[in-house]
Design an enzyme around this catalytic site. Structure first.
Site, PDB file in Angstrom:
ATOM      1  N   LYS A 176       0.776  -1.065  -0.011  1.00 13.20           N
ATOM      2  CA  LYS A 176      -0.007  -0.051  -0.109  1.00 13.20           C
ATOM      3  C   LYS A 176       1.044   1.138  -0.117  1.00 13.20           C
ATOM      4  O   LYS A 176       1.235   1.680   1.036  1.00 13.20           O
ATOM      5  CB  LYS A 176      -0.741  -0.031   1.363  1.00 13.20           C
ATOM      6  CG  LYS A 176      -2.218   0.785   1.155  1.00 13.20           C
ATOM      7  CD  LYS A 176      -2.131   2.231   0.716  1.00 13.20           C
ATOM      8  CE  LYS A 176      -2.042   3.134   1.726  1.00 13.20           C
ATOM      9  NZ  LYS A 176      -1.778   4.598   1.079  1.00 13.20           N
ATOM     10  N   GLY A 229       5.747   5.302   8.490  1.00 16.06           N
ATOM     11  CA  GLY A 229       5.083   6.460   8.485  1.00 16.06           C
ATOM     12  C   GLY A 229       4.869   7.310   9.588  1.00 16.06           C
ATOM     13  O   GLY A 229       5.762   7.032  10.375  1.00 16.06           O
ATOM     14  N   THR A 231       3.784   8.538  13.448  1.00 12.45           N
ATOM     15  CA  THR A 231       3.527   7.882  14.741  1.00 12.45           C
ATOM     16  C   THR A 231       2.097   7.736  15.046  1.00 12.45           C
ATOM     17  O   THR A 231       1.768   6.765  15.501  1.00 12.45           O
ATOM     18  CB  THR A 231       4.293   8.737  15.798  1.00 12.45           C
ATOM     19  OG1 THR A 231       5.573   8.774  15.466  1.00 12.45           O
ATOM     20  CG2 THR A 231       3.809   8.121  17.171  1.00 12.45           C
ATOM     21  N   GLY A 234       0.942   4.816  13.159  1.00 12.59           N
ATOM     22  CA  GLY A 234       1.486   3.814  13.614  1.00 12.59           C
ATOM     23  C   GLY A 234       0.739   3.056  14.916  1.00 12.59           C
ATOM     24  O   GLY A 234       0.609   2.008  15.076  1.00 12.59           O
ATOM     25  N   GLU A 251       8.216   1.812  11.739  1.00 13.60           N
ATOM     26  CA  GLU A 251       9.090   2.883  11.445  1.00 13.60           C
ATOM     27  C   GLU A 251       8.460   4.111  11.332  1.00 13.60           C
ATOM     28  O   GLU A 251       7.940   4.319  10.354  1.00 13.60           O
ATOM     29  CB  GLU A 251       9.788   2.509  10.199  1.00 13.60           C
ATOM     30  CG  GLU A 251      10.561   1.082  10.135  1.00 13.60           C
ATOM     31  CD  GLU A 251      11.611   0.955  10.783  1.00 13.60           C
ATOM     32  OE1 GLU A 251      12.250   1.908  11.570  1.00 13.60           O
ATOM     33  OE2 GLU A 251      12.112  -0.252  10.783  1.00 13.60           O
ATOM     34  N   CYS A 285      12.636  11.227   7.765  1.00  9.62           N
ATOM     35  CA  CYS A 285      12.155  10.752   9.322  1.00  9.62           C
ATOM     36  C   CYS A 285      13.488  11.059  10.216  1.00  9.62           C
ATOM     37  O   CYS A 285      13.479  11.302  11.340  1.00  9.62           O
ATOM     38  CB  CYS A 285      11.926   9.286   9.449  1.00  9.62           C
ATOM     39  SG  CYS A 285      13.258   8.098   8.736  1.00  9.62           S
ATOM     40  N   GLU A 386       7.359  16.780  15.359  1.00 14.39           N
ATOM     41  CA  GLU A 386       8.081  16.778  14.110  1.00 14.39           C
ATOM     42  C   GLU A 386       7.383  17.334  13.062  1.00 14.39           C
ATOM     43  O   GLU A 386       6.253  17.592  13.092  1.00 14.39           O
ATOM     44  CB  GLU A 386       7.787  15.253  13.705  1.00 14.39           C
ATOM     45  CG  GLU A 386       8.692  14.863  12.448  1.00 14.39           C
ATOM     46  CD  GLU A 386       8.186  13.478  11.815  1.00 14.39           C
ATOM     47  OE1 GLU A 386       7.169  12.970  11.821  1.00 14.39           O
ATOM     48  OE2 GLU A 386       9.189  12.789  11.397  1.00 14.39           O
TER      49      GLU A 386
HETATM   50  P1  NAP Z   1       1.087   8.753   7.192  1.00 16.44           P
HETATM   51  O1  NAP Z   1       0.204   9.572   6.793  1.00 16.44           O
HETATM   52  O2  NAP Z   1       1.119   7.707   8.440  1.00 16.44           O
HETATM   53  O3  NAP Z   1       1.115   7.752   5.994  1.00 16.44           O
HETATM   54  C1  NAP Z   1       1.924   6.702   5.798  1.00 16.44           C
HETATM   55  C2  NAP Z   1       1.429   5.460   5.074  1.00 16.44           C
HETATM   56  O4  NAP Z   1       0.178   5.086   5.850  1.00 16.44           O
HETATM   57  C3  NAP Z   1       0.682   6.008   3.919  1.00 16.44           C
HETATM   58  O5  NAP Z   1       0.847   4.854   2.645  1.00 16.44           O
HETATM   59  C4  NAP Z   1      -0.830   6.372   4.274  1.00 16.44           C
HETATM   60  O6  NAP Z   1      -1.832   6.159   3.244  1.00 16.44           O
HETATM   61  C5  NAP Z   1      -1.002   5.030   5.190  1.00 16.44           C
HETATM   62  N1  NAP Z   1      -2.081   5.177   6.011  1.00 16.44           N
HETATM   63  C6  NAP Z   1      -2.642   6.430   6.594  1.00 16.44           C
HETATM   64  N2  NAP Z   1      -3.514   6.172   7.499  1.00 16.44           N
HETATM   65  C7  NAP Z   1      -3.922   4.802   7.535  1.00 16.44           C
HETATM   66  C8  NAP Z   1      -4.550   3.802   8.386  1.00 16.44           C
HETATM   67  N3  NAP Z   1      -5.243   4.347   9.176  1.00 16.44           N
HETATM   68  N4  NAP Z   1      -4.137   2.556   8.200  1.00 16.44           N
HETATM   69  C9  NAP Z   1      -3.211   1.880   7.498  1.00 16.44           C
HETATM   70  N5  NAP Z   1      -2.364   2.608   6.540  1.00 16.44           N
HETATM   71  C10 NAP Z   1      -2.565   4.116   6.720  1.00 16.44           C
HETATM   72  O7  NAP Z   1       2.816   9.213   7.181  1.00 16.44           O
HETATM   73  P2  NAP Z   1       3.242  10.189   6.058  1.00 16.44           P
HETATM   74  O8  NAP Z   1       2.762  11.640   6.148  1.00 16.44           O
HETATM   75  O9  NAP Z   1       2.932   9.726   4.560  1.00 16.44           O
HETATM   76  O10 NAP Z   1       4.913  10.100   6.218  1.00 16.44           O
HETATM   77  C11 NAP Z   1       5.455  11.035   7.008  1.00 16.44           C
HETATM   78  C12 NAP Z   1       5.746  10.167   8.404  1.00 16.44           C
HETATM   79  O11 NAP Z   1       6.680   9.108   8.087  1.00 16.44           O
HETATM   80  C13 NAP Z   1       6.676  11.033   9.132  1.00 16.44           C
HETATM   81  O12 NAP Z   1       6.282  10.991  10.527  1.00 16.44           O
HETATM   82  C14 NAP Z   1       8.220  10.356   8.885  1.00 16.44           C
HETATM   83  O13 NAP Z   1       9.026  10.560  10.068  1.00 16.44           O
HETATM   84  C15 NAP Z   1       7.666   8.878   8.755  1.00 16.44           C
HETATM   85  N6  NAP Z   1       8.753   7.962   8.279  1.00 16.44           N
HETATM   86  C16 NAP Z   1       9.340   7.353   9.097  1.00 16.44           C
HETATM   87  C17 NAP Z   1      10.601   6.417   8.589  1.00 16.44           C
HETATM   88  C18 NAP Z   1      11.114   5.558   9.261  1.00 16.44           C
HETATM   89  O14 NAP Z   1      11.839   4.892   8.801  1.00 16.44           O
HETATM   90  N7  NAP Z   1      11.018   5.606  10.769  1.00 16.44           N
HETATM   91  C19 NAP Z   1      10.655   6.680   7.152  1.00 16.44           C
HETATM   92  C20 NAP Z   1      10.140   7.497   6.483  1.00 16.44           C
HETATM   93  C21 NAP Z   1       8.929   8.235   7.051  1.00 16.44           C
HETATM   94  P3  NAP Z   1      -2.108   7.736   2.470  1.00 16.44           P
HETATM   95  O15 NAP Z   1      -1.798   7.511   1.212  1.00 16.44           O
HETATM   96  O16 NAP Z   1      -3.510   7.826   2.677  1.00 16.44           O
HETATM   97  O17 NAP Z   1      -1.394   8.834   3.243  1.00 16.44           O
END
Ligand code: NAP
Length: 491
Positions: A176, A229, A231, A234, A251, A285, A386
């Site tokens: 996804k 993605g 927190t 997550g 992550e 991240c 963040e």
């Molecule tokens: P996000 O909003 O949490 O989205 C991440 C993924 O999860 C996307 O594919 C998103 O779909 C999906 N998603 C959203 N709601 C969901 C739900 N209820 N159930 C299952 N999946 C769902 O994060 P983002 O804004 O895309 O990314 C930024 C964040 O990722 C930051 O906090 C960053 O620090 C973190 N990150 C962490 C790492 C690491 O390795 N620790 C690496 C990269 C990024 P959509 O397409 O709808 O958004």
């Protein structure tokens, strides 16, 4: 890429239009559509997962010898390398990162497949010390269908980091990708199939996370979710996983501390801090977004840092000299601007940036200048939340005890950086700082052979590393009876 025709998605190995809403993937540098597609419907999600489960049970992939699976994964790596430039250009269009960065993401994806091919063929199962009239073994089994849910910031690399070990372990995978960056996962699935991964073992279901991601996570045939993605998402996934008693790896976000000690090599530290926060436009991240500088050095360091930050080349991602491309969406840029306003309302001052770049080249894209805020306290919201953009908060520190206390005073604990010439201090700080990764006299360097993950709100579990494949396997113990006589108890 033509946007006249809708791009099919991959539902259980079948390329067809999703049954959900139509949407476009936009090039963040111009706002132009690079592809149009239809998200999957909930029925498509169920079909993809059911087909994945069928493929897992019947395709024979999991039963192939490890070296045979490894050969296929090595072919995936070769095809990625052969098409490297085209993939890098497509990745640039999908998420707006500068071309040099997307080239690195593509080669990292190839290296990841190659690495997990080796991990697969060299994974050893063990005979454990026997404590009775039996021989004991510890072996590993694939789990079935696993889900890979990824964000938009480094699509092909983060997708490879999940797909390669999951396939190496013998599982079927449903990806996804982020709704706004669907293209690389579709490319990756096509390459995997071309290399010999059986049809149906890999599906790609782009679409809104709260609908599609949620349905995937809750599906009873999904046996593990590997998530990267934010927190909050997550934690939501962890709740669902708890109900299903399903393992997850998470992550998540970060607010990583970079610490510059008074004896640091300034040339190295200035460049390292700049790269740590402003590469990838801060959409990383592990961005070193909280800077602590020894008070004695603070004025000189900040002069050098802000002068170089102001000179960073923000612009066209297709230009090889560009250091910072646009942000991912207009909405994300607005959220960064709101954070800067929040910082100002808390008493921060802008050392550099804090604005959109001016000029016709920037009119249509989602650009923002590298920004440094000063006059902040570590307890301020701007230092605790963040931002996920090109915004650095900088503070002087007086002694190492207060430094480590502040560095660790965060819900996040993903990464940290230490800059000093004193190896004893580097060792002490490197061990005292609570973080999944600590860089000493460098920052944001990566190796697929080194485990990666966060503590606290930055995540659960580790990706990468030779043992990363075990995240996608269940451990099983086998007891082989060696008794000459029947078990005595029933006599
Ligand atoms: P996000 O909003 O949490 O989205 C991440 C993924 O999860 C996307 O594919 C998103 O779909 C999906 N998603 C959203 N709601 C969901 C739900 N209820 N159930 C299952 N999946 C769902 O994060 P983002 O804004 O895309 O990314 C930024 C964040 O990722 C930051 O906090 C960053 O620090 C973190 N990150 C962490 C790492 C690491 O390795 N620790 C690496 C990269 C990024 P959509 O397409 O709808 O958004």
């Amino acid at each position: 890429m033509s946007t006249d025709t809708l791009l099919p998605i991959n539902i259980g190995g079948e390329l067809r239009l999703g049954g959900g809403d139509e949407y476009a993937s936009l090039y963040p540098a111009t706002g132009e559509a690079v592809a149009r597609l239809r998200a999957p419907s909930l029925a498509d999600v169920d079909e993809a997962i059911t087909r994945a489960d069928h493929a897992f049970r019947t395709s024979g992939w999991a039963q192939r010898k490890p070296h045979e699976r490894a050969a296929v994964l090595n072919r995936v790596a070769s095809i990625i390398r052969e098409r490297g430039e085209a993939l890098a250009q497509r990745q640039r269009l999908d998420n707006g990162k500068p071309i040099n960065e997307t080239r690195n993401l593509v080669s990292s994806a190839a290296a990841t497949f190659q690495f997990f091919a080796s991990a697969c063929e060299t994974l050893e199962e063990t005979i454990t010390p026997s404590r009775g009239d039996f021989m004991t073994m510890s072996v590993y089994e694939p789990m079935g269908v696993v889900a890979a849910i990824t964000p938009w910031n480094s699509p092909i690399a983060s997708e490879a980091q999940k797909v390669a070990p999951a396939l190496a372990a013998g599982n079927a995978v449903v990806i996804k990708p982020a709704e706004v960056t669907p293209l690389m996962a579709l490319e990756l699935a096509a390459i995997c199939e071309e290399a010999g991964i059986p049809k149906g073992m890999l599906s790609v279901l782009p679409g809104r996370g709260s609908v599609i991601g949620d349905a995937i996570t809750k599906h009873p045939l999904v046996k593990r979710v590997s998530f990267t993605g934010g927190t909050a998402t997550g934690k939501h996934i962890a709740h669902i996983a708890a109900e299903k008693m399903m393992p997850v790896s998470l992550e998540l976000g970060g607010k990583s501390a970079t610490m510059v000690l008074a004896d640091a090599d300034l040339d190295h530290a200035v460049n390292g801090v700049l790269y740590g926060i402003f590469s990838s436009s801060g959409e990383s991240c592990i961005a070193g977004s909280r800077l602590f500088v020894a008070r004695a050095l603070y004025a000189e360091f900040m002069d050098r840092l802000s002068t170089k930050a102001a000179a960073l080349r923000v612009g066209d991602p297709a230009d090889e000299r560009t250091q910072m491309g646009p942000l991912i969406t207009a909405k994300h840029r607005e959220s960064i601007e709101k954070y800067v306003e929040l910082g100002l309302s808390e008493g921060a001052t802008i050392r550099t940036g804090g604005v959109r770049p001016k000029g016709t080249a920037f009119d249509r894209g989602y650009f923002y200048r590298p920004t440094i805020l000063e006059g902040v306290n570590n307890s301020d919201q701007i230092c605790q939340q963040e931002i996920f953009g090109p915004v650095l908060v900088a503070m002087p520190f007086d002694d190492e005890a207060s430094l480590i206390e502040q560095a660790n005073d965060s819900v996040y604990a993903l990464a940290a950086g230490v800059w000093t010439r004193d190896y004893k201090k580097a060792w002490a700080l490197g061990r005292a700082v609570q973080a999944g990764t600590v860089w000493i006299n460098t920052y944001k360097q990566f190796s697929i052979s080194t485990p990666f993950g966060g503590w606290r709100d930055s995540g659960l579990g580790r990706e990468k590393g030779r043992l990363g494949i075990l995240q996608y396997m269940e451990q099983k113990s086998l007891y082989w009876g060696l008794n000459e006589k029947p078990l005595a108890w029933a006599n």
